[in-house]
Design an enzyme around this catalytic site. Structure first.
Site, mmCIF file in Angstrom:
data_model
loop_
_atom_site.group_PDB
_atom_site.id
_atom_site.type_symbol
_atom_site.label_atom_id
_atom_site.label_comp_id
_atom_site.label_asym_id
_atom_site.label_seq_id
_atom_site.Cartn_x
_atom_site.Cartn_y
_atom_site.Cartn_z
ATOM 1 N N ASP A 12 38.125 43.386 50.154
ATOM 2 C CA ASP A 12 37.467 42.933 48.925
ATOM 3 C C ASP A 12 36.543 44.049 48.425
ATOM 4 O O ASP A 12 35.650 44.496 49.138
ATOM 5 C CB ASP A 12 36.657 41.659 49.205
ATOM 6 C CG ASP A 12 36.021 41.092 47.948
ATOM 7 O OD1 ASP A 12 36.579 40.134 47.389
ATOM 8 O OD2 ASP A 12 34.982 41.618 47.518
ATOM 9 N N ASP A 112 40.230 42.356 42.518
ATOM 10 C CA ASP A 112 39.455 43.158 43.472
ATOM 11 C C ASP A 112 39.716 42.796 44.926
ATOM 12 O O ASP A 112 38.917 43.136 45.779
ATOM 13 C CB ASP A 112 37.953 43.086 43.145
ATOM 14 C CG ASP A 112 37.259 41.941 43.846
ATOM 15 O OD1 ASP A 112 37.863 40.871 43.962
ATOM 16 O OD2 ASP A 112 36.110 42.142 44.286
ATOM 17 N N GLU A 113 40.823 42.095 45.221
ATOM 18 C CA GLU A 113 41.076 41.823 46.627
ATOM 19 C C GLU A 113 42.554 41.728 46.968
ATOM 20 O O GLU A 113 43.386 41.410 46.118
ATOM 21 C CB GLU A 113 40.332 40.573 47.102
ATOM 22 C CG GLU A 113 40.631 39.313 46.342
ATOM 23 C CD GLU A 113 39.650 38.199 46.725
ATOM 24 O OE1 GLU A 113 38.526 38.204 46.196
ATOM 25 O OE2 GLU A 113 40.026 37.356 47.549
HETATM 26 N N1 DCP Z 1 33.820 37.868 38.347
HETATM 27 C C1 DCP Z 1 33.491 37.278 37.129
HETATM 28 N N2 DCP Z 1 32.847 36.063 37.093
HETATM 29 C C2 DCP Z 1 32.523 35.424 38.246
HETATM 30 C C3 DCP Z 1 32.857 36.005 39.488
HETATM 31 C C4 DCP Z 1 33.501 37.244 39.493
HETATM 32 O O1 DCP Z 1 33.790 37.850 36.076
HETATM 33 N N3 DCP Z 1 31.870 34.244 38.192
HETATM 34 C C5 DCP Z 1 34.469 39.203 38.341
HETATM 35 C C6 DCP Z 1 33.433 40.304 38.449
HETATM 36 C C7 DCP Z 1 33.507 40.764 39.864
HETATM 37 C C8 DCP Z 1 34.962 40.498 40.222
HETATM 38 O O2 DCP Z 1 35.327 39.344 39.469
HETATM 39 O O3 DCP Z 1 33.141 42.131 40.020
HETATM 40 C C9 DCP Z 1 35.161 40.257 41.714
HETATM 41 O O4 DCP Z 1 34.440 39.111 42.126
HETATM 42 P P1 DCP Z 1 33.780 38.970 43.542
HETATM 43 O O5 DCP Z 1 33.499 37.540 43.748
HETATM 44 O O6 DCP Z 1 34.595 39.674 44.567
HETATM 45 O O7 DCP Z 1 32.358 39.672 43.380
HETATM 46 P P2 DCP Z 1 31.950 41.205 43.314
HETATM 47 O O8 DCP Z 1 33.075 42.112 43.659
HETATM 48 O O9 DCP Z 1 31.311 41.474 42.002
HETATM 49 O O10 DCP Z 1 30.799 41.285 44.412
HETATM 50 P P3 DCP Z 1 30.934 41.316 46.005
HETATM 51 O O11 DCP Z 1 30.406 42.662 46.407
HETATM 52 O O12 DCP Z 1 30.020 40.221 46.467
HETATM 53 O O13 DCP Z 1 32.351 41.102 46.368
HETATM 54 CA CA CA Z 2 34.346 41.804 45.496
HETATM 55 CA CA CA Z 3 36.758 39.172 45.319
#
Ligand code: DCP
Ligand code: CA
Ligand code: CA
Length: 370
Positions: A12, A112-113
């Site tokens: 991730d 992203d995963e």
């Molecule tokens: N995303 C979004 N709205 C949300 C959750 C996520 O637009 N409510 C988008 C932005 C994030 C991407 O999806 O960058 C990936 O979500 P993740 O839950 O994996 O969160 P992040 O990658 O941002 O943070 P982490 O480092 O906790 O994985």
């Molecule tokens: Ca992420």
């Molecule tokens: Ca994710």
């Protein structure tokens, strides 16, 4: 004979959209960065897509309203940016293709995963798997410049939960003999498919942690939640998940190309041709009962050089008008930049998904209890 033990990873990417923004503008790194989905109603209406870890220290996280994020970050020299899916998609594609080289099977599970089955290449060894992760991290850092966190476990369910333990840039290994101990103290909603309503119901039954759920009488779970869900909860709580890592089918697209009656850089003239093509594309697309997420155009100049452009939509769409709008926007932008006459033009849609069908399946699986 028992089925062979698998080694499954969930990779991730860390604070993904915000990390992409830092990647193209490294001066952002020591500031709180918020990537927002601006709804356009007022200047600050909309929600936070994600934020970097510095911004999270101020209580700014995915989903909160942008005005609240602004309030929390007042005086913190924070940077607010709008989402740029096309760019994040490009970064993601590059990373996925690197990860694919390090896996037996890769199943992308979002922008992203991805799940990676590495059983064969590690010969079932967790030590080898950890070394593999170090190599993957180094390659992605070197070739793209992005960090990610990884869960390594005997199945997807546990790998996903483990990937959340050490962030950012972490690795968490849960071997099969550690699964029970790892899951036991977690709240039941750590398990995929246990939503708010289920949590309330389980809580009324005295079930709060995964270990409470694992010990709960399976017959009783089936009575309360039905057979599919009851058995699923029982298995999940016991760390049992046989879902294979599966490569997704090749991404499809539907497109058309054609020659203009005369060379032109007139947008309305070009769109007449494009709209005919969209009619044909839509006729082919509609019976699939799917949605599309990307619209692309191709422009071939009078010297026969070809250029393509594409746009990833904020949300999947199913209608014809969205194709027209996106294609027009892409051509307008393209013509404004190049100011050259076009000879041949084309349009295509891609990134299909069975949203309706998937939602239905999920509803029939999880829905009644969510
Ligand atoms: N995303 C979004 N709205 C949300 C959750 C996520 O637009 N409510 C988008 C932005 C994030 C991407 O999806 O960058 C990936 O979500 P993740 O839950 O994996 O969160 P992040 O990658 O941002 O943070 P982490 O480092 O906790 O994985
Ligand atoms: Ca992420
Ligand atoms: Ca994710």
């Amino acid at each position: 004979m028992p089925p062979q033990e698998r080694i499954v990873m969930l990779v991730d990417l860390d604070y993904f959209f915000a990390q992409c923004e830092e990647l193209r503008n490294p001066s952002l790194k020591d500031k709180p960065v918020v990537v927002g989905m601006y709804s356009g109603r007022t200047e600050t209406s909309g929600a936070v897509s994600t934020s970097n870890y510095l911004a999270r220290k101020y209580g700014v996280k995915s989903g909160i309203p942008l005005f609240l994020a602004q309030k929390r970050l007042e005086g913190a020299d924070a940077v607010f940016l709008p989402v740029d899916y096309d760019y994040y998609q490009q970064v993601s594609d590059k990373i996925m293709s690197i990860l694919r080289e390090y896996s037996d099977i890769l199943e992308q599970a979002g922008i992203d995963e991805a799940y990676l089955d590495v059983t064969k290449r590690t010969r079932g060894s967790y030590e080898e798997a950890e070394l593999l992760v170090l190599q993957m991290k180094a390659a992605v850092k070197r070739e793209v410049g992005v960090t990610f966190s990884v869960g390594i476990a005997p199945n997807k369910l546990v790998a996903k939960i483990a990937s959340d333990i050490n962030k950012p840039d972490g690795v968490t290994v849960i071997r099969s003999e550690q699964v029970k101990e790892f899951l036991s103290p977690l709240p039941v909603d750590s398990l995929i498919g246990v939503g708010k309503k289920t949590v309330v119901k389980l809580s009324e039954m005295g079930v709060k942690t995964v270990s409470d759920l694992a010990r709960y009488d399976i017959q009783r779970l089936v009575e309360v939640f039905g057979k599919t869900l009851g058995v699923y909860f029982h298995n999940a709580a016991n760390g049992v998940d046989n879902d294979p890592v599966q490569e997704a089918a090749e991404p499809e697209s539907i497109g058309r190309m054609g020659t203009l009656k005369e060379n032109s850089c007139d947008i309305d003239f070009i769109m007449q041709k494009i709209d005919q093509q969209i009619d044909e594309i839509y006729a082919e697309f509609q019976p699939k009962k799917q949605s599309y997420r990307q619209v692309g155009i191709v422009a071939i100049m009078t010297n026969l050089s070809a250029k393509s452009r594409s746009k990833t939509l904020e949300k999947s769409a199913t209608d014809k008008e969205t194709i027209h709008k996106a294609a027009r926007e892409l051509f307008e932008k393209y013509l404004a930049e190049t100011k050259q006459e076009l000879r041949r033009v084309g349009v295509r849609i891609a990134h299909f998904s069975n949203e309706e069908r998937e939602q239905k399946q999920l509803t029939s699986f999880f829905g009644t209890t969510q």
